[in-house]
Scaffold this active site. Structure first.
Site, mmCIF file in Angstrom:
data_model
loop_
_atom_site.group_PDB
_atom_site.id
_atom_site.type_symbol
_atom_site.label_atom_id
_atom_site.label_comp_id
_atom_site.label_asym_id
_atom_site.label_seq_id
_atom_site.Cartn_x
_atom_site.Cartn_y
_atom_site.Cartn_z
ATOM 1 N N SER A 256 0.831 -1.206 0.000
ATOM 2 C CA SER A 256 0.000 0.000 0.000
ATOM 3 C C SER A 256 0.858 1.245 0.000
ATOM 4 C CB SER A 256 -0.890 0.009 1.239
ATOM 5 O OG SER A 256 -0.064 0.204 2.369
ATOM 6 N N LYS A 257 0.225 2.327 -0.435
ATOM 7 C CA LYS A 257 0.893 3.619 -0.500
ATOM 8 C C LYS A 257 1.419 4.045 0.863
ATOM 9 C CE LYS A 257 -1.174 6.243 -4.191
ATOM 10 N NZ LYS A 257 -2.253 7.061 -4.579
ATOM 11 N N ARG A 258 0.677 3.641 1.911
ATOM 12 C CA ARG A 258 1.036 4.104 3.248
ATOM 13 C C ARG A 258 2.450 3.679 3.634
ATOM 14 N NH1 ARG A 258 -2.437 1.498 6.461
ATOM 15 N NH2 ARG A 258 -3.768 1.062 4.693
ATOM 16 N N GLY A 260 5.024 3.097 1.502
ATOM 17 C CA GLY A 260 6.077 3.424 0.531
ATOM 18 C C GLY A 260 5.467 3.742 -0.815
#
Ligand code: GLU
Length: 493
Positions: A256-258, A260
């Site tokens: 997930s974006k969270r 990286g």
């Protein structure tokens, strides 16, 4: 039996960026096609108008090109871009849906949002594992349907999933997969805006475009039973399916974006080489069965085999990507790195300075084993581009002794005599000075490095002097002798 040439496709939805998982899907399709001497199509699945992003398709194509993919068919490949953009193929989907409606395999649904919301709430109350449409509109009479169609009220078209059936297919990676049709929803195939959903457009296009193998992420596995039904309802031969394992964060949660970056563009902007990113992504769920980790695209093509794709999730490990970047950078010819360094310099604080190619090539040779990114040919060794304006205090404290000025003065005398010195000449001058002073070479090496670079680490001290040259070495040592004060040894430790 006639061998069919394998044909695969990469079918991204233009969301504004290419997800790293999308890059892997594109890559595995590409490797499979090239390895089997087959064909690969690029198809843009842009029928979700709510998610339409201006310019996203162009950006996607640009990123795929940067990564090194060459498609046999697709937008801008054969000059007929429209035929590979789903939004420009609406007539085709309409013709096909009409066939399904006629045969009773799909039906109009006029249910309002309100009714569907109530239905869902009731099903949740009954703790049904999955909310499903209740086939209410399947039972409308022909007359009623015609009236409703004429009145122009909003409608969708749904897949008529036959209950109490087991839908079975063999997946190259997941092996035998089974779904109970009772758990499969009557999927919307045509939305109220007249656009097809992913499911219909995807299956129709895969068939019409002659796709033999569907290689895609595991997140689409639950859609596959709907696709299997569509193939059966149309009476079409099914492609071979291969669902790739999920990409995971190091803590095994879904990538997930969270935690990286997930956009290929982010890695590109950070200066990762396409060769390294491709190599890294190839290893996310596949290997050759030994410890080998370094691959060029050609080597990947030679070695790739769908059967060796893992079943379980692949962990995204940024350290490995960094290591591969350094490895690929090291393997690049210096001439190629030179161009990249010049590009980097042209947007750095040194953009107005002129450096000779030969000078930059020396820096590249000396620094290649010490960098991970091209930009580090500048940031790790600023002293090659300008004299140091400060000296690492730690090194000053530890290595600049009371008698250092005297030692360096002697060294200066010795190198002043040199004519156009080579690296060896610098080395000999240093050894000779140490001998004359009856000190170890280290007593000179560290202060010289500090004076010339301002730092305590870097390439060999003889490389350093040779690259900046005799005059500059002398100037820098003289300047250090003026600026650096002998530290208070009581304070040092
Ligand atoms: N358009 C889908 C995506 O965005 C394609 C899935 C498939 O390959 O079937 O990934």
């Amino acid at each position: 039996m006639k061998e069919v040439t394998p044909k695969v496709r990469f079918a991204p939805s233009p969301t504004g960026y290419l997800h790293i998982g999308g890059l892997r899907t594109a890559l595995y399709n590409y490797l499979f096609a090239c390895n089997k001497k087959g064909k690969i199509i690029l198809r843009i699945e842009d029928t979700d108008r709510k998610r339409f992003v201006e310019g996203a398709t162009e950006k996607l194509i640009d990123t795929l090109k940067w990564a090194g993919f060459e498609f046999d068919e697709g937008p801008h490949v054969d000059g007929k871009s429209g035929s590979y953009l789903q939004s420009e193929r609406l007539n085709i989907y309409n013709d096909h849906i009409n066939k399904l409606i006629e045969s009773g395999k799909a039906y109009y649904c006029f249910c309002t949002k309100e009714r569907l919301t109530v239905l869902r709430a009731e099903q949740q109350k009954q703790k049904l594992s999955q909310a499903k449409y209740d086939k209410h509109c399947l039972h409308l009479s022909k007359n009623v349907i015609e009236k409703k169609l004429k009145s122009g009220i909003p409608k969708v078209v749904r897949l008529n999933v036959e209950p109490d059936k087991t839908i079975i297919f063999d997946d190259v990676i997941k092996e035998r997969v089974e779904f109970e049709s009772n758990n499969v929803d009557d999927q919307v195939l045509i939305k109220s805006d007249g656009f097809p959903t992913y499911h219909l457009a995807n299956v129709v296009d895969d068939h019409l475009m002659g796709v033999t193998h569907v290689i895609r992420g595991e997140e689409w596995l639950s859609s596959t039973p709907k696709h299997i039904l569509l193939y059966d309802y149309f009476g079409w031969e099914k492609p071979v399916f291969a669902h790739l394992p999920l990409l995971l964060n190091p803590d095994k949660s879904k990538l997930s974006k969270r935690q990286g970056d997930v956009a290929v563009e982010d890695y590109r902007n950070k200066g990762y080489l396409k060769e390294a990113l491709i190599n890294f992504v190839a290893l996310l769920g596949w290997n050759t069965g030994d410890d080998r980790e370094f691959f060029t695209m050609d080597e990947l093509i030679q070695n790739f085999n769908l059967k060796r794709v893992h079943k379980s999730g692949a962990v995204f490990n940024i350290e490995k990507l960094n290591w591969l970047n350094a490895e690929h950078l090291r393997k690049k010819p210096n001439k190629e790195v030179l161009q990249m360094l010049k590009d980097e310099l042209s947007c750095s604080e040194y953009k107005d300075k002129n450096f000779d190619d030969d000078y930059l090539l020396l820096i590249i040779e000396a620094m290649k084993p010490r960098v991970t990114f091209v930009k580090e040919f500048i940031s790790n060794c600023p002293y090659f581009y300008k004299p140091p304006n400060k000296y690492d205090e730690n090194v000053v404290r530890k290595k600049w002794k009371e008698d250092t000025p005297e030692h360096l003065t002697k060294f200066l005398e010795n190198i002043a005599l040199l004519n156009n010195p080579s690296k060896d000449d610098f080395e000999n001058a240093l050894s000779q000075t140490a001998e004359e002073l009856k000190i170890g070479n280290g007593e000179l090496i560290h202060p010289i490095r500090l004076a010339v670079s301002g730092m305590g680490t870097g390439p060999g001290v003889y490389d350093l002097q040779y690259i900046v040259g005799k005059e500059e070495t002398i100037n820098r040592i003289n300047r250090a002798l003026e600026v650096i004060k002998v530290p208070n040894t009581n304070l040092s430790n």
